[in-house]
Design a protein around this motif. Structure first.
Motif, mmCIF file in Angstrom:
data_model
loop_
_atom_site.group_PDB
_atom_site.id
_atom_site.type_symbol
_atom_site.label_atom_id
_atom_site.label_comp_id
_atom_site.label_asym_id
_atom_site.label_seq_id
_atom_site.Cartn_x
_atom_site.Cartn_y
_atom_site.Cartn_z
ATOM 1 N N GLY A 86 -94.118 -117.693 48.570
ATOM 2 C CA GLY A 86 -94.935 -116.489 48.896
ATOM 3 C C GLY A 86 -95.726 -116.443 47.542
ATOM 4 N N HIS A 87 -95.207 -116.840 46.495
ATOM 5 C CA HIS A 87 -96.314 -116.721 45.387
ATOM 6 C C HIS A 87 -97.473 -117.529 45.397
ATOM 7 C CE1 HIS A 87 -93.210 -114.699 42.509
ATOM 8 N NE2 HIS A 87 -92.802 -114.852 43.650
ATOM 9 N N TYR A 88 -97.526 -118.700 46.339
ATOM 10 C CA TYR A 88 -98.342 -119.710 46.317
ATOM 11 C C TYR A 88 -99.055 -119.773 47.564
ATOM 12 C CZ TYR A 88 -96.904 -121.596 41.862
ATOM 13 O OH TYR A 88 -96.618 -121.457 40.295
ATOM 14 N N PHE A 89 -98.619 -118.993 48.693
ATOM 15 C CA PHE A 89 -99.147 -119.434 49.853
ATOM 16 C C PHE A 89 -99.153 -118.231 50.637
ATOM 17 C CE2 PHE A 89 -97.704 -123.608 48.531
ATOM 18 C CZ PHE A 89 -98.752 -124.396 49.102
ATOM 19 N N ASN A 90 -100.289 -118.022 51.419
ATOM 20 C CA ASN A 90 -100.142 -116.842 52.489
ATOM 21 C C ASN A 90 -100.828 -117.471 53.909
ATOM 22 O OD1 ASN A 90 -100.043 -114.208 53.572
ATOM 23 N ND2 ASN A 90 -102.087 -113.844 52.604
ATOM 24 N N LYS A 91 -102.066 -117.711 53.856
ATOM 25 C CA LYS A 91 -102.537 -118.033 55.090
ATOM 26 C C LYS A 91 -101.772 -119.576 55.541
ATOM 27 C CE LYS A 91 -107.155 -116.599 54.075
ATOM 28 N NZ LYS A 91 -108.459 -116.975 54.043
ATOM 29 N N ARG A 92 -101.215 -120.347 54.468
ATOM 30 C CA ARG A 92 -100.681 -121.687 55.014
ATOM 31 C C ARG A 92 -99.046 -121.361 54.885
ATOM 32 N NH1 ARG A 92 -104.386 -125.816 51.426
ATOM 33 N NH2 ARG A 92 -106.411 -125.475 52.906
ATOM 34 N N LEU A 93 -98.663 -120.117 54.700
ATOM 35 C CA LEU A 93 -97.350 -120.037 54.508
ATOM 36 C C LEU A 93 -96.364 -120.438 55.594
ATOM 37 C CD1 LEU A 93 -95.029 -119.077 52.788
ATOM 38 C CD2 LEU A 93 -95.260 -116.836 53.594
ATOM 39 N N GLY A 94 -96.876 -120.269 56.941
ATOM 40 C CA GLY A 94 -95.984 -121.058 58.175
ATOM 41 C C GLY A 94 -95.982 -122.393 58.022
ATOM 42 N N LEU A 95 -97.069 -123.086 57.662
ATOM 43 C CA LEU A 95 -97.187 -124.660 57.825
ATOM 44 C C LEU A 95 -96.112 -125.047 56.446
ATOM 45 C CD1 LEU A 95 -98.203 -127.382 58.045
ATOM 46 C CD2 LEU A 95 -99.953 -126.915 56.759
ATOM 47 N N VAL A 96 -96.283 -124.490 55.367
ATOM 48 C CA VAL A 96 -95.379 -124.740 54.261
ATOM 49 C C VAL A 96 -94.095 -124.592 54.502
ATOM 50 C CG1 VAL A 96 -94.930 -124.116 51.940
ATOM 51 C CG2 VAL A 96 -97.438 -124.466 52.435
ATOM 52 N N ASN A 97 -93.782 -123.458 55.121
ATOM 53 C CA ASN A 97 -92.049 -123.270 55.240
ATOM 54 C C ASN A 97 -91.963 -124.130 56.512
ATOM 55 O OD1 ASN A 97 -90.763 -120.873 54.194
ATOM 56 N ND2 ASN A 97 -92.391 -119.820 55.272
ATOM 57 N N GLY A 98 -92.513 -124.702 57.577
ATOM 58 C CA GLY A 98 -92.010 -126.001 58.378
ATOM 59 C C GLY A 98 -91.861 -127.036 57.715
ATOM 60 N N ILE A 99 -92.772 -127.458 56.675
ATOM 61 C CA ILE A 99 -92.370 -128.689 55.891
ATOM 62 C C ILE A 99 -91.337 -128.740 55.153
ATOM 63 C CG2 ILE A 99 -93.392 -130.064 53.992
ATOM 64 C CD1 ILE A 99 -96.363 -129.253 55.210
ATOM 65 N N VAL A 100 -90.923 -127.411 54.335
ATOM 66 C CA VAL A 100 -89.729 -127.207 53.496
ATOM 67 C C VAL A 100 -88.652 -127.321 54.281
ATOM 68 C CG1 VAL A 100 -88.718 -125.643 52.076
ATOM 69 C CG2 VAL A 100 -91.090 -126.126 51.919
ATOM 70 N N THR A 101 -88.541 -126.693 55.482
ATOM 71 C CA THR A 101 -87.179 -126.805 56.315
ATOM 72 C C THR A 101 -86.962 -128.017 56.847
ATOM 73 O OG1 THR A 101 -88.413 -125.955 58.061
ATOM 74 C CG2 THR A 101 -87.369 -124.124 56.610
ATOM 75 N N ALA A 102 -88.078 -128.763 56.683
ATOM 76 C CA ALA A 102 -87.873 -130.312 57.712
ATOM 77 C C ALA A 102 -87.301 -131.064 56.488
ATOM 78 C CB ALA A 102 -89.295 -130.827 58.096
ATOM 79 N N GLY A 103 -87.068 -130.604 55.352
ATOM 80 C CA GLY A 103 -86.339 -131.361 54.370
ATOM 81 C C GLY A 103 -84.928 -131.521 54.543
ATOM 82 N N SER A 104 -84.342 -130.527 55.243
ATOM 83 C CA SER A 104 -82.980 -130.776 55.481
ATOM 84 C C SER A 104 -82.634 -131.591 56.797
ATOM 85 C CB SER A 104 -82.235 -129.506 55.751
ATOM 86 O OG SER A 104 -82.893 -128.926 57.008
ATOM 87 N N SER A 105 -83.809 -131.948 57.519
ATOM 88 C CA SER A 105 -83.761 -132.688 58.710
ATOM 89 C C SER A 105 -83.641 -134.184 58.165
ATOM 90 C CB SER A 105 -84.809 -132.457 59.661
ATOM 91 O OG SER A 105 -84.491 -131.272 60.206
ATOM 92 N N ILE A 106 -84.740 -134.389 57.177
ATOM 93 C CA ILE A 106 -84.657 -135.587 56.681
ATOM 94 C C ILE A 106 -83.677 -136.312 55.810
ATOM 95 C CG2 ILE A 106 -86.087 -137.063 54.883
ATOM 96 C CD1 ILE A 106 -88.595 -135.281 55.600
ATOM 97 N N PHE A 107 -83.101 -135.264 55.077
ATOM 98 C CA PHE A 107 -81.727 -135.833 54.439
ATOM 99 C C PHE A 107 -80.662 -135.766 55.421
ATOM 100 C CE2 PHE A 107 -84.114 -134.834 50.728
ATOM 101 C CZ PHE A 107 -83.388 -135.487 49.734
ATOM 102 N N THR A 108 -80.524 -134.987 56.611
ATOM 103 C CA THR A 108 -79.459 -135.215 57.567
ATOM 104 C C THR A 108 -79.560 -136.614 58.345
ATOM 105 O OG1 THR A 108 -79.609 -132.651 57.799
ATOM 106 C CG2 THR A 108 -78.307 -134.102 59.452
ATOM 107 N N ILE A 109 -80.881 -137.067 58.360
ATOM 108 C CA ILE A 109 -80.935 -138.446 59.000
ATOM 109 C C ILE A 109 -80.587 -139.424 58.104
ATOM 110 C CG2 ILE A 109 -82.434 -139.886 59.946
ATOM 111 C CD1 ILE A 109 -84.333 -137.541 60.525
#
Length: 500
Positions: free
Chosen positions: A187-210
């Motif tokens: 939230g310090h770096y993104f506002n308009k793109r925060l939804g997109l960034v959150n989606g990419i970040v949370t996808a990290g757990s999926s990548i590692f789980t795979i």
């Protein structure tokens, strides 16, 4: 020195004591000041000095923020990737520390992973306080260091007892302290793109789980449990380095202005306003109630597959399926939630719990491996829905101002069911000789919790209707008072005219 402040504390104090002259622009009229004196500061100071002017903060929406996003993605992946792949470690722990004469082997071994997952959520409210006081960078790096120590110590353990402490508590607490700042810093770096960034970040757990289940299976087969854990320490070391990228930008009030201490006021640390919302109280009860069986497949599914289909079955594929569709589900349902208005978003979470519950009950009924793959694909898809919809629901129930603590308290409450579910399933397996009953029972809490959550939209609609009626009554009363005053005024004016 407060993190992110380039001025030493002593210098800051001296600057406050020396009176400064008013710039010439401040003496200009308001219109001219706006034209000549405006200057935007993209990185405000982190500590607030008395009399300092407030400046509008502009989110970079990129730049160094992309590096922070990748670091947060690594954090999300390494923390929850290891947790989600515990089913692989569970098999190795059974072989390493178990014996055929131990009737409670699976029950006791399951506590290792359950404690670890539970402590991550249990520490969430505490981590939010430390993040407010120390900042994201110090909290994250310190947490990763503690997690590294816990995981390294676990590699030297020779029995399950110490493993409860080293892996279940120390490693998990470190992960919790490293994880939560990774979400706050975005939230310090993104506002308009925060939804997109959150989606990419949370996808990290999926990548590692795979990927982690395959990697762990190979490591455990070739180098054993102890060296596998030492290799996993590399992930935590990289996590420490990732935490160093969390350069804070937003203003943080790190001192209590009344007492001068580092700790904020208690009203900021523990916000009781969120509990005044009946919808939030039901949500905070319903979600944990639904999670008593949530973590059971992650811990026991691998052993169930080994018992049902033999040791040569490709059990790692199931965790990969959950990871893949969980990532897809976060992207799909995150977008769908944008089109669902208000607290009706709760219905998406209800649907996810119902599907997860039914799929858990379907696991013992699958007599072919392909059926289990289909079950895991559906379970992962709606697991992604459940995860990505939590923050939007919190926003709807308590508002943006209180959402941080609302999520923090919810995660803390989730720690209990996440901890006790898998050991109960292990106990049932030890006593009954199979996992069938355990998986049947694991499906009941999600269905029950989903049914409870169905009350929230109805109650919120009823509350809003009551508020509208109250507002309408107040407006009617105000209108009547105005009309009454107007009538009195007309009467006085007529009386004055008649006297004349």
């Amino acid at each position: 020195m407060t993190e992110g402040n380039n001025i030493p504390e002593g210098d800051a104090v001296r600057k406050e004591e020396v009176p400064t002259e008013t710039p010439a622009e401040d003496n200009l009229p308001e219109g001219e000041k706006g034209e000549k004196g405006d200057s935007k500061v993209s990185v405000p100071e982190q500590t607030e000095s008395p009399g300092a002017e407030q400046v509008d903060f502009v989110h970079p929406e990129g730049g160094w923020g992309w590096v922070v996003m990748l670091a947060a993605m690594w954090c999300n992946g390494s923390v929850f990737g290891i947790q989600n792949a515990f089913g692989i470690l569970f098999l190795s722990l059974l072989k390493e520390f178990g014996s055929e004469d131990d009737e409670d082997l699976r029950f006791r071994t399951a506590w290792v992973g359950s404690l670890s997952m539970g402590m991550i959520f249990f520490c969430s409210p505490i981590v939010s306080v430390f993040t407010d006081i120390l900042g994201c960078r110090i909290t994250a790096v310190g947490g990763a260091a503690v997690g590294l120590v816990g995981l390294l110590a676990s590699s030297f353990v020779k029995s399950l007892g110490p493993m409860y402490f080293t892996y279940g508590i120390v490693f998990a607490c470190g992960c919790s302290f490293a994880y939560q700042p990774s979400l706050v810093i975005l939230g310090h770096y993104f506002n308009k793109r925060l939804g997109l960034v959150n989606g990419i970040v949370t996808a990290g757990s999926s990548i590692f789980t795979i990927t982690l289940p395959i990697v762990l299976s190979g490591l455990l087969k070739n180098v054993g449990l102890q060296y596998t854990m030492r290799i996993l320490c590399i992930l935590m070391f990289v996590l420490m380095l990732a935490g160093l990228t969390y350069k804070p930008l937003l203003l943080v009030k790190s001192r209590n202005t009344q007492t001068g201490s580092l700790c904020p006021p208690m009203s900021q640390l523990f916000n009781i306003n969120i509990w005044r919302s009946l919808g939030y109280r039901i949500w905070a009860f319903g979600v944990p109630a639904a999670l008593y069986g949530y973590f059971v497949p992650y811990v026991h599914l691998m052993k169930h597959v080994e018992e049902r289909f033999g040791q040569d079955a490709s059990k790692e594929v199931l965790l990969m399926c959950i990871g893949i569709t969980s990532g897809v589900g976060r992207l799909i349902f995150g977008r769908v939630a944008d089109y669902v208005h208000g607290v009706n978003k709760v219905y998406l979470q209800v649907a996810s719990f119902l599907v997860i519950g039914v799929m858990s009950m379907m696991i013992p009924l699958c007599n072919i491996f392909g059926g289990l793959i289909a079950v895991c694909l559906l379970m992962g898809l709606f697991d992604g829905c459940f995860i990505c919809i939590m923050a939007p629901i919190a926003f709807e129930l308590v508002g943006a101002k209180d959402v941080s603590q609302a999520i923090g308290f919810l995660l803390g409450l989730m720690s209990v069911p996440m901890t006790v579910g898998p050991p109960i399933a292990g106990f049932l397996r030890d006593r009954l000789g199979s996992y069938d009953v355990a998986f049947y029972l694991a499906g009941i809490p999600p269905i029950f919790g989903g049914a409870v959550l169905c009350l929230i939209p109805w109650l919120e609609a009823r509350r809003k209707k009551g508020e509208k009626e109250e507002l309408s009554k107040e407006q009617d009363a105000t209108q009547k008072m105005i009309e009454h005053e107007k009538t009195k005024g007309d009467t006085h004016s007529k009386n004055g005219e008649s006297v004349v």
